[in-house]
Design an enzyme around this catalytic site. Sequence first.
Site: not given
Ligand code: AP5
Length: 214
Positions: A13, A88, A122, A155, A166
């Site tokens: 994402k 979420r 990542r 991370r 997660r």
């Molecule tokens: P990346 O783009 O980093 O993936 P992502 O989907 O953004 O992954 P996240 O881990 O950031 O998502 P998440 O939703 O778990 O975490 P968040 O930070 O929101 O890509 C991943 C890897 O793949 C990278 O290495 C990239 O280079 C590679 N890649 C990407 N696209 C590719 C492709 N097409 N082909 C090949 N490789 C590719 O949340 C973290 C924490 O925050 C949560 O667990 C929770 O505790 C809290 N939180 C956040 N939002 C909320 C909310 N709304 N409510 C409550 N708690 C929340």
Amino acid sequence: MNVVLLGAPGVGKGTVAKRLSERYGIPHISTGDLLRSAIDRATPVGLKAKSFVDSGRLVPDEIVTELVETNLRSPSASKGFLLDGYPRTVVQADALASFSSVDRVLNLVAPKKVILERLSGRRTCRKCGVVYHVKNIPPRKAGVCDSCGSGLYQRSDESPEVVMERLSVYENETSPLVDFYRNEGLLVDVDATLDVAGVVRQCVAAVEEGVSDE
Ligand code: AP5
């Protein structure tokens, strides 16, 4: 153009949101990035959020919703936004509807095997936040950011136990949003197994040409 990116942890994402943000000149608002920044700065929100983020659980709805509402009301989001990681839960989706409209929801879909491979490889820049992957999107020099030369890190929520938590939280609490937004006619499924250019192409088509699977 108000766009929500939906999808499991690590599906890509943030990577796609950055590309779309550059293309359309609208902000990429990532609740994960906002929370990690608050934690690093030890703000009151960061202190409350830390244990939830570190263990892979969701931060309470009201804390995240306040962060998002503040960002969406800022002038930089007046022409639209790319919301990554929010909503979420159905409670968050209802809250979002009370203070903003949504034009499209891009649902990034990939099998668990692809997601685990992306999360384990990542690497993130400690200074500027650029995201790499050791195999798929490697930096020119291992462990060093191409953009600013700072060190890359993994991370704190990327240990295998926290990743499993997660994924289970996503299944139980976030995946119901797929039907929620499909029923509203806003959702487009995106094949996230393709390379970044291929995923971005589908997202652009969905945003510019309308909902193709209605
Ligand atoms: P990346 O783009 O980093 O993936 P992502 O989907 O953004 O992954 P996240 O881990 O950031 O998502 P998440 O939703 O778990 O975490 P968040 O930070 O929101 O890509 C991943 C890897 O793949 C990278 O290495 C990239 O280079 C590679 N890649 C990407 N696209 C590719 C492709 N097409 N082909 C090949 N490789 C590719 O949340 C973290 C924490 O925050 C949560 O667990 C929770 O505790 C809290 N939180 C956040 N939002 C909320 C909310 N709304 N409510 C409550 N708690 C929340």
